[in-house]
Structure formats: structure tokens, C-alpha cells
Motif scaffolding. Sequence first.
Motif, PDB file in Angstrom:
ATOM      1  N   LEU A 109      78.720 -60.777  37.658  1.00  0.00           N
ATOM      2  CA  LEU A 109      79.120 -59.845  38.719  1.00  0.00           C
ATOM      3  C   LEU A 109      78.994 -58.406  38.235  1.00  0.00           C
ATOM      4  CD1 LEU A 109      80.251 -59.713  41.616  1.00  0.00           C
ATOM      5  CD2 LEU A 109      82.556 -59.752  40.624  1.00  0.00           C
ATOM      6  N   GLU A 110      79.333 -58.166  36.980  1.00  0.00           N
ATOM      7  CA  GLU A 110      79.213 -56.824  36.417  1.00  0.00           C
ATOM      8  C   GLU A 110      77.752 -56.383  36.323  1.00  0.00           C
ATOM      9  OE1 GLU A 110      81.652 -54.263  34.754  1.00  0.00           O
ATOM     10  OE2 GLU A 110      82.200 -55.128  36.678  1.00  0.00           O
ATOM     11  N   VAL A 111      76.869 -57.322  36.012  1.00  0.00           N
ATOM     12  CA  VAL A 111      75.439 -56.983  35.982  1.00  0.00           C
ATOM     13  C   VAL A 111      74.989 -56.520  37.364  1.00  0.00           C
ATOM     14  CG1 VAL A 111      73.109 -57.909  35.669  1.00  0.00           C
ATOM     15  CG2 VAL A 111      74.934 -58.545  34.054  1.00  0.00           C
ATOM     16  N   GLU A 112      75.370 -57.258  38.397  1.00  0.00           N
ATOM     17  CA  GLU A 112      75.003 -56.896  39.769  1.00  0.00           C
ATOM     18  C   GLU A 112      75.686 -55.613  40.218  1.00  0.00           C
ATOM     19  OE1 GLU A 112      75.935 -60.185  42.290  1.00  0.00           O
ATOM     20  OE2 GLU A 112      74.937 -61.658  40.983  1.00  0.00           O
ATOM     21  N   HIS A 113      76.929 -55.452  39.811  1.00  0.00           N
ATOM     22  CA  HIS A 113      77.756 -54.326  40.270  1.00  0.00           C
ATOM     23  C   HIS A 113      77.285 -52.999  39.694  1.00  0.00           C
ATOM     24  CE1 HIS A 113      81.402 -52.636  41.992  1.00  0.00           C
ATOM     25  NE2 HIS A 113      81.704 -52.077  40.823  1.00  0.00           N
ATOM     26  N   ASN A 114      76.563 -53.043  38.562  1.00  0.00           N
ATOM     27  CA  ASN A 114      76.179 -51.809  37.861  1.00  0.00           C
ATOM     28  C   ASN A 114      74.673 -51.602  37.851  1.00  0.00           C
ATOM     29  OD1 ASN A 114      78.790 -50.638  36.562  1.00  0.00           O
ATOM     30  ND2 ASN A 114      78.917 -52.846  36.156  1.00  0.00           N
ATOM     31  N   THR A 115      74.047 -51.876  38.994  1.00  0.00           N
ATOM     32  CA  THR A 115      72.594 -51.726  39.112  1.00  0.00           C
ATOM     33  C   THR A 115      72.132 -50.319  38.760  1.00  0.00           C
ATOM     34  OG1 THR A 115      72.593 -53.398  40.854  1.00  0.00           O
ATOM     35  CG2 THR A 115      70.637 -51.997  40.677  1.00  0.00           C
ATOM     36  N   TYR A 116      72.926 -49.308  39.144  1.00  0.00           N
ATOM     37  CA  TYR A 116      72.495 -47.923  38.974  1.00  0.00           C
ATOM     38  C   TYR A 116      73.170 -47.224  37.789  1.00  0.00           C
ATOM     39  CZ  TYR A 116      70.751 -48.953  43.606  1.00  0.00           C
ATOM     40  OH  TYR A 116      70.115 -49.538  44.678  1.00  0.00           O
TER      41      TYR A 116
END
Length: 529
Positions: free
Chosen positions: A92-99
Amino acid sequence: MAIGYLALVLHAHLPFVRHPESDYVLEEEWLFEAITETYVPLIQMFEGLKRDGVDFKITMSMTPPLISMLRDPLLQERYDQHLAKLEELAELEVEHNTYNGHIRYLAEHYAQEFNRVRQTWENYDRDLVKAFKQFQDTNNLEIITCGATHGYLPLMKMYPQAVWAQLQVACEHYEQTFGRPPKGIWLPECAYYEGLERMLADAGLRYFITDGHGILYARPRPRFGTYAPVFTETGVAAFGRDHESSQQVWSSEVGYPGAPEYREFYKDLGWEADYEYIKPYIMPNGQRKNTGIKYHKITGRGLGLGDKQLYDPYWAREKAAEHAANFMFNRENQIRYLHHLMQRPPIVVSPYDAELYGHWWYEGPWFLDFLFRKVWFDQDTFAMTHLADYLRAHPTQQVCRPSQSSWGYKGFHEYWLNDTNAWIYPHLHKAAERMIELAKGEPWDELSWRALNQAARELLLAQSSDWAFIMRTGTMVPYAVRRTRSHLMRFHKLYDDIKSQKIDAGWLEKVEAIDNIFPHINYRVYRPL
């Protein structure tokens, strides 16, 4: 050709924390964090060293409570669920921090790490004891025992049967686990008192580990200080902790783990993230807790948590390699000097809490990995050794009487006996007296046999030095108090039931299910010696 030896010793211990009566108890996560951050990384490191032909040598104590928890189906299942939550949060953190490039990089690092933990966990069928045993079978790892529940032995020496039970139950549990008797013992808290060696010899133990001043103040004064073991009058050897090598890792002032590049332990996503976002991954009652995902580095001494900069595993790994080289360099110089002085091969014994490597010092397993490789490939001044192997190769040592000691604050017993925890000892002593009394009797049926054995379990669990330690540190005190009281209350109910020959079968069954350590215990271990 090597002119000396280095013996690394890791003390792997956690108190017995298992609560089938509750769906969630925070303290069970002590085990889960240690599996993820220390035990699995150590196993992965051992696998890598074996794969690359590095004939490493390291000693580990594995205490009976830790072994029991690692092999408990309930705790294995709960760890599965704990790890699944970590994997889910990291993804979820990987997806949440795309930018956010650096945070995403760190989130991907954790996602990969948790995936590797999962692979190792499943490769050994969730049995990490089996994993460690395979390295003992190849003589790369020497596993030693400890007190049955890590009881603080000098504070129960007025009841020799209680000390004997801590030793004998531990040795029997070790043999049931590993198929052979233990050669050595890590004395709980490295706490020694004069005369203990007689029981160690009777238990079949070959050596024990104590703090350095236990050897330095021995009588007569040891000729070689802590750089050679001494034999006690019973033939059991005593190895002393080396202060110099310990300080390089332990010291809060000059120790390696305080380097700015290393990960900051006290700044965790569980406390930093938006509450609604992190809520599914913290405590069921909504209280925040550590998750194990940490994005910041120590950065500098004296900085507040708000001033910490982002962590980078690449540079942290480079620093771990640098520190491993420095540790090896210092041991080479130390051993050359000692060999010249002693005119015989010295041994430097470097003992540490296992959880320092990975849990408290995230980069600790990397440091050990680099150290073993550098020692194997880059020097020939000293060899890594097991303590049992050293004694086999050097059977002649000075005979001395070690001094009373521990590795706690001020070197003696103050940390486990002070104004925060002194109240527990009259209760523990009374329970020990009653257990010795019970041990003189015989069961009259199968139910009374079970009650007598459960009484022995409850006393052992109440004696764990962890509870007094926690009361002194001021962390999780209510839990430590509750555990001490609950085991004592269960013990006294069992005592009263046995004496009245009216055993509450339903209640006993529940207590056996909760405190199920030492399934093969025999209460007669408390009989007069």
C-alpha cells in the motif's frame, strides 16, 4: 596461521508471552518483531555464508521460552497474520507514494524484505528452530541453553532446589529439542554466584558465560584475565565477556549503531501516518504502535525526531561494511598484542543480545555478514571459534573461583532487586518453599499428577527475570506486574487444591492450555538435592 580466537555469542531470548484467551495482546508482537527483524535475517545470513563457502562459527543461546514460542502452532498462525499485514501495508505504501521517489524507494525496499521473510518462513514450514538446528548440525552454529525461564539465579540461591529446577528443566528441554545435551549455558543475565558451578556440573554442562569482572576478580587472580577461560573446581569452565569488543557495539557514546547513516528506531510509520490511513494496521482498539516500517535515519546526535532525514539502505550497508572492517582490524591488533603478552593463543569472547542485530540495530545482520566474510577472506591473525571447540583444543586452563557478578547495571544484582521490584521476592520465595513441599509428595491419580506439574510450570514462569527487569526499566510495567501476579495466583490455587485433594479439573485444563510450556516437565525436579 591464526594466533588467537574470536568467539561471537548471541543471546536469543524472549519471555514466554502467549495468550490464547485473547484475540490480540500487544506483547505477543515482541516475538513477531524479533522473527521479522532478527531471527529470519540471521538465518538468511547463515544461508548466504554457506552458499558462498564461508566456514563461519558463531554461538547462540536459544532459551526454552523462545524455542517454545517459535514452535507453538497458535503463535505461528498469529505471526502469519502479522506478516501478512506488514506485506499489505508495504505494498500500500508503494502505491501511496507514486510521486515521492525516495519514500517509494524505501517502501519497495520493505516490500521486498517482507517478501523474503515470507519465503524463508515458509521454506522451513514455519519452524525456525529447525532452521537454526541445521546450522548446528554442520558445526557452523553452536546452540547453548539458558535457565528454564531466565530466572535470576543469585536471588533464588537460598532455595537450591529452585536453582536446580531452572537448570535441569532447561537441559532436558534442550535435549528434547535438539537430540543431544547442551555443552554450555548462558547464565540468565550472566549472573553468577559462588557455588553455582556445582549444579552446572551435575547438570552435565561443560562451560558457562559470565561478565568480565566475574573472571577478573576470581580467586586466585587469573593470569590471563578474560582472554582465557578458567576452570572452576568442579571442572566447569567460565568464559568472561571482553569489554573492549563489547563497547564497540554496545556503547551509546561510541558504539557502531549510533552512526548517522543507520536507521532511526524511534520514528515509525505507525506514529507518523495519517490516522485513518494507518488505522487498519495498528492496535484493534485504535491505539498507534510501531509497524516496523521506518523511513528516517539517525542523522545526528541530539536531534529531535522532527529533524531526522530520510534513510538510505545503500549508504547504511556501506557503513556496515566499514564498521565490520574496523571491528576486524581492532580484533587483529588486540589479538596480536595479547598473543605477544600471553605467549599463547588468546580468545576474545564477544557476547550480545541477539535482538540488537536487526531489531534495535537494523543493519546488525549486514554487519555480521560482512564481518564473517572479511574474517574468512581478508586476514589470518585470528580464527572464529565455538567455546566448546576452544575447550576441546585447549584442555588445560587455570583453576579459579569466579566472583559473584552479572552484566547488569553496576555489575551485580541491583537492576533485579531495587525499589521498583523488591516486592516480588517474598512472594517468589514463599512459592518456592511451597513447591519444594509439594515435590516431597506423590500424586494419587492422573489429575493430581497434572496439577503438580502445572504448579511447577507456574512457579518457573513467575520467576522469569524479565518481569523484574521491565519493572525497573519503567516500560510495560502493568503487563510485567500482571504476569507475576497471575502466575503466583495460579500457583497458590494449585497448591491449595493439591493439599485439600480437591482439584478443579475444568480450571486446571484452562490453565494448562494457556501456560503450556514444558509439556514433559516432572515436578519432582524440586525434590531436595
